[in-house]
Design an enzyme around this catalytic site. Structure first.
Site, PDB file in Angstrom:
ATOM      1  N   CYS A 121      38.209 -19.697  48.042  1.00  0.00           N
ATOM      2  CA  CYS A 121      37.604 -18.507  47.343  1.00  0.00           C
ATOM      3  C   CYS A 121      38.626 -18.024  46.229  1.00  0.00           C
ATOM      4  O   CYS A 121      38.973 -16.999  45.957  1.00  0.00           O
ATOM      5  CB  CYS A 121      37.728 -17.238  48.448  1.00  0.00           C
ATOM      6  N   ASP A 122      39.078 -19.203  45.407  1.00  0.00           N
ATOM      7  CA  ASP A 122      39.794 -18.925  44.067  1.00  0.00           C
ATOM      8  C   ASP A 122      38.801 -19.725  42.689  1.00  0.00           C
ATOM      9  O   ASP A 122      38.562 -20.861  43.103  1.00  0.00           O
ATOM     10  CB  ASP A 122      41.174 -19.488  44.096  1.00  0.00           C
TER      11      ASP A 122
END
Ligand SMILES: *Cc1c(COP(=O)(O)O)cnc(C)c1O
Length: 376
Positions: free
Chosen positions: A324-325
């Site tokens: 989730c980056d």
């Protein structure tokens, strides 16, 4: 991809993303370096892949080792290799680590400043030091330019200072940049080292060694010259600049030793689009920048990716990792061509991933486990 890796993946069916390294390829690569440059000592750059099986193989094949830290030195000593086969090649060392390395028998250390020489003189009295000079990294896909080394004029000052403090001013080093596609890239640095040899000789200091670093490429998407082509060019440059007084030489291959020995098995987690009309698909894998593919930073290293549908028509994709980056995108500026028939759940094989992958994987970012590795 080798038959041994293919068989291993078929028979063992390891779960999750993993790297598989074929030791036969590492052995062949070591022998290719040793044969192409018979008068040059090979110091494997441990940071490229410090798997114990790789270090053991190289130790028994006769390699020496370039280490950057005490743990790397310990890993090499654990193979049974003696400390005279170790170079402490990092120019940025804590004084207590220099002392520890000296205690363990390491007598060859890199410097690139008077300040570092002061530390080495105190913590490793009488040791051999070589000074790293800057290289611009032109022609390299992963340049290492500014951080390490000093200008040639300063190298003279650094080595004179080392000599004054009772160290053995042994030689010079440089690194032409990693994944160096230009076989001539060593020439300018060798010209520069021979000029420093002459200047210091006039001042009564006889250098004896040139460490020509790494830079030898692995095979990714683009074709690269073979090791023999690099060796030919390097030998010509040595003769051109040193005549019949060629010094001892060292190379420190990392990527060129293990890069093409490894394959990462990964899985397609999602294929989607951002809008109905979008031409370019987003393909998300279960491995990304934080799982070991950090060298896709700035899309520098472009790995070959194989799928089970490689004969089919291809179309451009943005390729991304699972975390989730938003930085976890592998290829976007230059989209990656993948088969249109690729689907969720398919296995993909990322080739040329034996170097700079396992050690670049995060410990557990987003709960994803570090990259598993099998050395066969
Ligand atoms: C990383 C490194 C190497 C290895 O470079 P490759 O391009 O992977 O061959 C060699 N020497 C030093 C000092 C390094 O830091």
């Amino acid at each position: 991809m080798t038959d041994r890796i293919r068989d291993f993946l078929r028979d063992r069916r390891p779960e999750g993303p993993c790297l598989v390294v074929d030791l036969d390829v590492v052995r062949e690569n070591f022998q290719a370096f040793a044969r192409a440059l018979p008068d040059t000592r090979v110091f494997y750059a441990v940071k490229a892949n410090p798997a114990p099986e790789i270090l053991n193989l190289l130790a028994s094949a006769g390699s020496s080792f370039d280490c950057a830290s005490i743990p790397e030195i310990e890993m090499v000593l654990a193979t049974g290799a003696t400390a005279d086969r170790i170079s402490f090649g990092n120019t940025i060392k804590k004084e207590r680590d220099i002392a520890r390395a000296f205690q363990m028998g390491v007598r060859l250390l890199a410097v690139d400043s008077v300040e570092e020489v002061e530390k080495v003189a105190r913590a490793a009295p009488g040791a051999k030091v070589f000074c790293r000079i800057l290289c611009d990294g032109a022609g390299a896909e992963w340049p290492l330019s500014r951080k390490f080394g000093c200008v040639p004029e300063m190298a003279i000052t650094v080595l004179e200072h080392a000599h004054r403090l009772g160290l053995d001013a042994y030689g010079l080093s440089f690194h032409v940049g990693s994944q160096q596609a230009n076989t001539q890239a060593w020439d300018a640095a060798l010209a520069s080292t021979s000029a420093i040899f002459r200047t210091l000789s006039d001042r009564g200091i006889q250098l004896r060694m040139v460490n020509m670093g790494g830079g030898f490429p692995a095979k990714y998407l683009k074709k690269v010259p073979v090791v023999q082509a690099y060796a030919k060019s390097i030998n010509e440059s040595l003769r051109r600049h040193f005549g019949n007084r060629i010094p001892e030489t060292i190379i420190e291959p990392g990527r060129g030793m293990v890069g093409d020995a490894g394959v990462i098995k990964a899985e397609v987690v999602l294929i989607s689009r951002k809008a109905e009309e979008d031409q370019v698909r987003w393909v998300y894998l279960d491995i990304g920048k934080f799982g070991g593919l950090a060298e896709t930073m700035d899309e520098a290293i472009r790995y070959p990716i194989r799928t089970e549908h490689d004969g089919d028509e291809k179309a451009p994709c943005v390729l991304a990792g699972p975390t989730c980056d938003s930085a976890d995108v592998l290829y976007e500026k230059t989209p990656y061509e993948l088969p249109v028939s690729l689907s969720i759940g398919d296995e993909v094989l990322i080739e040329g991933t034996g170097a700079y992958t396992t050690t670049y994987a995060a410990v557990a970012f987003n709960g994803f486990a570090p990259l598993k590795s099998y050395v066969i």
